[in-house]
Write an enzyme that holds these catalytic residues in place. Structure first.
Site, PDB file in Angstrom:
ATOM      1  N   ASP A  75       0.969  -1.447   0.334  1.00 12.85           N
ATOM      2  CA  ASP A  75      -0.170   0.405   0.226  1.00 12.85           C
ATOM      3  C   ASP A  75       0.927   1.445  -0.266  1.00 12.85           C
ATOM      4  OD1 ASP A  75       1.265  -0.209   2.922  1.00 12.85           O
ATOM      5  OD2 ASP A  75      -0.629   0.028   3.848  1.00 12.85           O
ATOM      6  N   ASN A 144      -7.646  -3.046  14.652  1.00 14.35           N
ATOM      7  CA  ASN A 144      -8.775  -3.375  13.782  1.00 14.35           C
ATOM      8  C   ASN A 144      -8.792  -4.457  12.924  1.00 14.35           C
ATOM      9  OD1 ASN A 144      -7.619  -2.405  11.626  1.00 14.35           O
ATOM     10  ND2 ASN A 144      -9.347  -0.779  11.384  1.00 14.35           N
ATOM     11  N   HIS A 146      -7.412  -5.039  10.587  1.00 16.00           N
ATOM     12  CA  HIS A 146      -7.061  -4.369   8.667  1.00 16.00           C
ATOM     13  C   HIS A 146      -6.211  -5.818   8.167  1.00 16.00           C
ATOM     14  CE1 HIS A 146      -4.743  -0.691  10.035  1.00 16.00           C
ATOM     15  NE2 HIS A 146      -3.619  -1.168   9.159  1.00 16.00           N
ATOM     16  N   GLU A 151      -9.569  -1.965   5.496  1.00 18.96           N
ATOM     17  CA  GLU A 151     -10.482  -1.667   7.070  1.00 18.96           C
ATOM     18  C   GLU A 151     -11.646  -2.529   6.522  1.00 18.96           C
ATOM     19  OE1 GLU A 151      -8.977   0.059   8.976  1.00 18.96           O
ATOM     20  OE2 GLU A 151      -8.693   1.841   7.703  1.00 18.96           O
TER      21      GLU A 151
HETATM   22  C1  GLP Z   1      -0.857   0.093   9.001  1.00 18.30           C
HETATM   23  C2  GLP Z   1      -0.488  -0.402   7.091  1.00 18.30           C
HETATM   24  C3  GLP Z   1      -0.123  -2.112   7.656  1.00 18.30           C
HETATM   25  C4  GLP Z   1       0.459  -1.796   8.677  1.00 18.30           C
HETATM   26  C5  GLP Z   1      -0.519  -1.608   9.669  1.00 18.30           C
HETATM   27  C6  GLP Z   1      -0.044  -2.114  11.175  1.00 18.30           C
HETATM   28  O1  GLP Z   1      -2.146   0.779   9.245  1.00 18.30           O
HETATM   29  N1  GLP Z   1      -0.872  -0.244   6.098  1.00 18.30           N
HETATM   30  O2  GLP Z   1       0.069  -2.839   5.968  1.00 18.30           O
HETATM   31  O3  GLP Z   1       0.260  -3.149   8.802  1.00 18.30           O
HETATM   32  O4  GLP Z   1      -1.071  -0.180  10.052  1.00 18.30           O
HETATM   33  O5  GLP Z   1       0.822  -0.731  11.641  1.00 18.30           O
HETATM   34  P1  GLP Z   1       2.082  -0.716  12.681  1.00 18.30           P
HETATM   35  O6  GLP Z   1       2.899  -2.380  12.531  1.00 18.30           O
HETATM   36  O7  GLP Z   1       2.620   0.704  12.438  1.00 18.30           O
HETATM   37  O8  GLP Z   1       1.327  -1.603  14.111  1.00 18.30           O
END
Ligand code: GLP
Length: 249
Positions: A75, A144, A146, A151
């Site tokens: 992404d 959440n 995702h 989402e």
């Molecule tokens: C972001 C990214 C995801 C990631 C998630 C968790 O929103 N787009 O790909 O896995 O959050 O993030 P973190 O590793 O900072 O907890």
């Protein structure tokens, strides 16, 4: 480390984050040794900072080359310029790509500055397909549930698309921005269907903040309200987590 299978997903629970990263990096390097031209799906977020440190260190120590490897990131924020320090493009060059011998033209991310997000999404899907498809996809996990920026409520059949971030995702990611007031509230993300087409999937999660999402994904209902629960239908999906993230299982 203990390993078990929960509802069709292989789960490794590690005592330390270091142990998790060692294991995940090991699986990547094993694959690169078997197929030097592997296509790897990559993730961002704070979870992947220690992972890319391990991969960068092993690249130096073990001399496994990324020269033939193609990567596709999950992404990118939208709208954002690749050159912004807050783009996932910049994150990837800072945390990984500058440390390894990947060719710039083989390191793909959605273009957060594309005029037409639909055309860009279609181009990204085509470019994954033209590469032969993703051999190994890495995923983080949102609090959440995702995956990528899919989402809750995103159809399991979704392909790469423009999505609006939920307030909880905005709140979680805002502190990481150099200019928090300018954080984009949309993103281009591979869809859940795109992710599910990968041959193998490794989801990494650590810390108590992920415990509820890990438990819901592995033991709750398989539902579009919990995007990561889709992985139970994959067959070759694995969770690599620490004790804190496993505490709700
Ligand atoms: C972001 C990214 C995801 C990631 C998630 C968790 O929103 N787009 O790909 O896995 O959050 O993030 P973190 O590793 O900072 O907890």
């Amino acid at each position: 480390m203990r390993a078990e299978r929960i509802n069709g997903v292989g789960v490794e629970v590690h005592e330390s984050v270091d142990g998790m990263m060692e294991s995940a990096a090991g699986k990547l390097f094993t694959r690169l040794r078997r197929k030097s031209g592997s296509v790897i799906g990559l993730a961002t977020g704070s979870t992947f900072i220690p992972f890319y440190k391990h991969v960068s260190a092993r690249f130096r120590d073990e001399g496994v080359s990324f020269a033939e490897v193609k990567t596709f990131n999950l992404d990118e924020y939208y709208p954002i310029h690749a050159g912004s320090p807050d783009s996932y493009h910049s994150y990837m060059w800072r945390e990984l790509f500058s440390n390894i011998d990947i060719r710039e033209e083989n390191a793909h991310l959605p273009d957060g500055s594309a005029q037409d997000p639909e055309a860009e999404s279609a181009r990204y899907e085509r470019s994954i397909a033209d590469s032969g498809g993703i051999d190994l996809q890495f995923l983080g996990l949102g609090g959440n549930g995702h995956i990528g920026f899919n989402e809750p409520g995103t159809p399991f059949s979704s392909r790469t698309h423009l999505t609006r971030l939920t307030q909880s995702t905005i709140d979680a990611n805002r502190p990481l921005f150099s200019d928090p007031s300018n954080m984009p509230v949309s993103a281009l993300t591979m869809g859940i269907g795109t992710i599910m087409d990968s041959s193998e999937i490794l989801l990494l999660a650590f810390g108590k903040g992920k415990a509820a999402a890990v438990a819901a994904s592995l033991k709750g209902a398989v539902t579009e309200e919990v995007p990561a629960s889709s992985l139970r239908r994959h067959g070759r999906a694995h969770f690599i987590i620490d004790e804190a993230a496993a505490s709700g299982l």
